[in-house]
Design an enzyme around this catalytic site. Structure first.
Site, PDB file in Angstrom:
ATOM      1  N   ARG A 144       1.021  -1.259   0.044  1.00 14.86           N
ATOM      2  CA  ARG A 144      -0.168  -0.008   0.047  1.00 14.86           C
ATOM      3  C   ARG A 144       0.858   1.269   0.002  1.00 14.86           C
ATOM      4  O   ARG A 144       0.568   2.232   0.525  1.00 14.86           O
ATOM      5  CB  ARG A 144      -0.954  -0.071   1.157  1.00 14.86           C
ATOM      6  CG  ARG A 144      -0.080  -0.373   2.228  1.00 14.86           C
ATOM      7  CD  ARG A 144      -1.044   0.001   3.700  1.00 14.86           C
ATOM      8  NE  ARG A 144      -0.411  -0.297   4.912  1.00 14.86           N
ATOM      9  CZ  ARG A 144      -0.862   0.011   6.041  1.00 14.86           C
ATOM     10  NH1 ARG A 144      -1.995   0.877   6.162  1.00 14.86           N
ATOM     11  NH2 ARG A 144      -0.178  -0.125   6.969  1.00 14.86           N
ATOM     12  N   ASP A 203      10.738  -6.912   8.394  1.00 16.38           N
ATOM     13  CA  ASP A 203      10.437  -6.229   7.311  1.00 16.38           C
ATOM     14  C   ASP A 203      10.203  -4.593   7.863  1.00 16.38           C
ATOM     15  O   ASP A 203      10.326  -3.690   7.035  1.00 16.38           O
ATOM     16  CB  ASP A 203       9.178  -6.714   6.454  1.00 16.38           C
ATOM     17  CG  ASP A 203       7.951  -6.742   7.399  1.00 16.38           C
ATOM     18  OD1 ASP A 203       8.065  -7.500   8.467  1.00 16.38           O
ATOM     19  OD2 ASP A 203       6.835  -6.108   7.289  1.00 16.38           O
ATOM     20  N   ASP A 247       8.015   2.371  10.393  1.00 20.44           N
ATOM     21  CA  ASP A 247       6.945   1.612  10.717  1.00 20.44           C
ATOM     22  C   ASP A 247       6.092   2.112  11.997  1.00 20.44           C
ATOM     23  O   ASP A 247       6.573   1.197  12.960  1.00 20.44           O
ATOM     24  CB  ASP A 247       6.800   0.378  10.396  1.00 20.44           C
ATOM     25  CG  ASP A 247       5.352  -0.421  10.012  1.00 20.44           C
ATOM     26  OD1 ASP A 247       4.413   0.153  10.499  1.00 20.44           O
ATOM     27  OD2 ASP A 247       5.105  -1.179   9.336  1.00 20.44           O
TER      28      ASP A 247
HETATM   29  P1  AMP Z   1       2.581  -2.816   7.438  1.00 19.01           P
HETATM   30  O1  AMP Z   1       1.859  -3.048   8.731  1.00 19.01           O
HETATM   31  O2  AMP Z   1       2.084  -1.529   6.771  1.00 19.01           O
HETATM   32  O3  AMP Z   1       3.942  -2.883   7.793  1.00 19.01           O
HETATM   33  O4  AMP Z   1       2.238  -4.240   6.536  1.00 19.01           O
HETATM   34  C1  AMP Z   1       2.765  -5.544   6.574  1.00 19.01           C
HETATM   35  C2  AMP Z   1       2.437  -5.840   5.247  1.00 19.01           C
HETATM   36  O5  AMP Z   1       0.999  -5.804   4.994  1.00 19.01           O
HETATM   37  C3  AMP Z   1       3.177  -5.329   4.159  1.00 19.01           C
HETATM   38  O6  AMP Z   1       3.516  -6.176   2.822  1.00 19.01           O
HETATM   39  C4  AMP Z   1       1.955  -4.302   3.658  1.00 19.01           C
HETATM   40  O7  AMP Z   1       2.240  -3.690   2.341  1.00 19.01           O
HETATM   41  C5  AMP Z   1       0.820  -5.157   3.645  1.00 19.01           C
HETATM   42  N1  AMP Z   1      -0.523  -4.411   3.720  1.00 19.01           N
HETATM   43  C6  AMP Z   1      -0.876  -3.754   5.129  1.00 19.01           C
HETATM   44  N2  AMP Z   1      -1.828  -3.101   4.876  1.00 19.01           N
HETATM   45  C7  AMP Z   1      -2.271  -3.207   3.721  1.00 19.01           C
HETATM   46  C8  AMP Z   1      -3.739  -2.730   2.880  1.00 19.01           C
HETATM   47  N3  AMP Z   1      -4.322  -1.902   3.589  1.00 19.01           N
HETATM   48  N4  AMP Z   1      -3.551  -3.108   1.640  1.00 19.01           N
HETATM   49  C9  AMP Z   1      -2.631  -3.658   0.978  1.00 19.01           C
HETATM   50  N5  AMP Z   1      -1.524  -4.297   1.658  1.00 19.01           N
HETATM   51  C10 AMP Z   1      -1.377  -3.979   3.014  1.00 19.01           C
HETATM   52 MG    MG Z   2       5.521  -2.646   7.754  1.00 16.50          MG
END
Ligand code: AMP
Ligand code: MG
Length: 472
Positions: free
Chosen positions: A89, A244, A254
């Site tokens: 995203r 990550d 993050d």
């Molecule tokens: P994050 O918590 O943003 O670090 O997300 C962990 C993983 O989930 C990453 O691959 C993000 O890109 C994916 N992700 C989290 N929220 C979304 C969303 N609303 N739509 C698409 N991918 C998401």
């Molecule tokens: Mg993340």
């Protein structure tokens, strides 16, 4: 005419296996909520009107020279390997070299689906966008390496989570978005050619003095050891230290379920999904070591002599706890007024923390109050503080600059969780004033500012926020 950003893109020039070309998905009615003028100046961005900024930082107008991509990475999430994550995203618009000569990424977060979205909608809602904006800028003002927030734009579209919520896009600025997980994805595929390219790229971009993969590992270890000690020193709990979310640059990245301690307790966890307390406050130094071990495991693949590399990497990783402890001792020493804490000061510092945990002392306010002699009021049973105070005074006898040192080290203001939640609630109702007030107060966290005394106050019983949530 779109805003001219002086892009100088290097990641998008790597082979296609590193990313997917991906334009942001336009939004209906972008409205600029916040723009970081100081950061824009540092990046060398030109002046632009509100409407143009809203169009650019929502992803509606692609500035000339941008090469929008979603980056590939993988990672361990809560200890379990997920072979493909990637920007699900987020879209990297490109890189700029700032007026300070530093190269930085400009990335839109919440800008729509990408090939890595899996089942997600690629969007973000206003709450996490404003939380990240405020907390990352607060971290910067506290002197802690972090990604920054350049802009927040409301999309004029709803996103659906528990119910319909207002959508928003955050523009994040980072030294880079290289993560431990960026190395893991190529290692897991035994793609040593890409792993070598990535290693060369990371060294050139972040640690030009580093010699080869083990030099890189050492440099990342040093940056992460210093970072986690700084988190500990301000009571910061990252909340989701998956590999990550562990940046090669050593910046905090993050700001999903992060939170600062109010009452001190080493086992504190806020994240609603961290049921085992893996990322609890006091576990953070151990988790950094674990994450660095995953980076080591990946980098060993491109070492000519694997057995020798395992030995070398093991030594590099094993040195981490001692490094963190050294940083911790120096920082916590300063927090109690010691310019050069020595090994035997560890007991004095630990004794204070033990008493703080037992007597439910507020982390930030207790340390801040040490300088003006009012700390005992922070303890449920003040006699517990008195017992420590005399030992401390004896040690302080040889530290003439202690009060000034403590005031420069112990912030008066941190972004308290309940204030963030109240700010988000107001913003959802259309009132951005609490956001701007919080942001501006947190820009000078080491000052005493009676006008924002309410922001320094711990939560009342009714204000306590027991859990935080990821931005998803
Ligand atoms: P994050 O918590 O943003 O670090 O997300 C962990 C993983 O989930 C990453 O691959 C993000 O890109 C994916 N992700 C989290 N929220 C979304 C969303 N609303 N739509 C698409 N991918 C998401
Ligand atoms: Mg993340």
């Amino acid at each position: 005419m779109s805003m001219h950003i002086p892009f100088d893109n290097t990641y998008a020039a790597l082979p296609p296996v590193f990313f997917s070309s991906q334009k942001p998905t336009p939004v209906r009615a972008p409205q600029l909520l916040a723009y970081n003028e100081g950061l824009a100046e540092l990046l060398g961005l030109p002046d632009a009107g509100q409407d143009e900024l809203a169009q650019v930082f929502s992803g509606n107008h692609l500035p000339d020279g941008s090469a929008p991509i979603a980056q590939l990475y993988s990672g361990h999430q809560f200890g379990h390997y997920n072979p493909q994550l990637g920007d699900g995203r987020a879209v990297l618009l490109g890189e700029v070299v700032g007026t300070d000569g530093q190269r930085r990424d400009i990335q839109l977060k919440g800008s729509g689906p990408t090939p890595y979205s899996r089942s997600g909608d690629g969007r973000a809602w206003l709450g996490p966008v404003l939380r990240e904006y405020v907390v990352s800028e607060a971290m910067h003002a506290l002197g802690i390496p972090t990604t920054r927030a350049l802009a927040a734009v409301a999309t004029g579209e709803p996103v659906y989570r528990e119910g319909a919520l207002p959508g928003a896009v955050l523009t994040r600025v980072a030294a880079s978005h290289l993560r431990v997980g960026t190395f893991q994805v190529f290692a897991a595929r035994s793609d040593t050619r890409s792993l070598q390219q990535l290693t060369d790229y990371a060294i050139a971009r972040h640690y030009p003095a580093a010699d080869g993969p083990m030099g890189l590992l050492t440099a990342v270890r040093d940056a992460q050891a210093a970072l986690v000690a700084k988190w500990m020193s301000v009571g910061f709990i990252h909340g989701v230290m998956n590999t990550d979310n562990c940046a090669i640059s050593g910046e905090t990245i993050d700001y999903g379920p992060c939170a600062f301690l109010d009452t001190y307790h080493p086992d504190t966890v806020f994240s609603s999904i961290d049921r085992q307390g893996r990322y609890a406050y006091a576990n953070q130094p151990d988790i950094i070591v674990w994450n660095l071990a995953q980076l080591a495991t990946a980098l060993i693949q491109i070492m000519p002599d694997r057995d020798a590399a395992v030995e070398e990497a093991t030594a590099i990783i094993h040195a981490t706890p001692t490094l963190i402890r050294g940083h911790w001792l120096r920082l916590f020493g300063r927090k109690i007024g010691l310019a050069q804490a020595q090994e035997d000061d560890m007991a004095l510092i630990s004794d204070l923390l033990t008493r703080m945990a037992q007597e439910q002392a507020d982390f930030t306010n207790t340390f801040r109050a040490l300088a003006d002699g009012t700390a005992r009021a922070q303890f449920t049973d003040p006699t517990s503080y008195d017992a420590w105070h005399s030992d401390w005074q004896a040690r302080l006898a040889s530290e003439p600059d202690a009060p000034a040192l403590m005031r420069a080290t112990n912030p008066a203001l941190i972004p308290r969780n309940h204030r963030i939640e109240q700010m988000i609630e107001a913003a959802v109702a259309g009132d951005m004033a609490p956001f701007h007030r919080l942001l501006s107060a947190l820009a000078t966290p080491y000052d005493d500012n009676p006008a924002v005394a309410d922001l320094a106050r711990p939560p009342l019983e009714t204000e306590i926020v027991p859990a935080t949530f990821c931005g998803t």
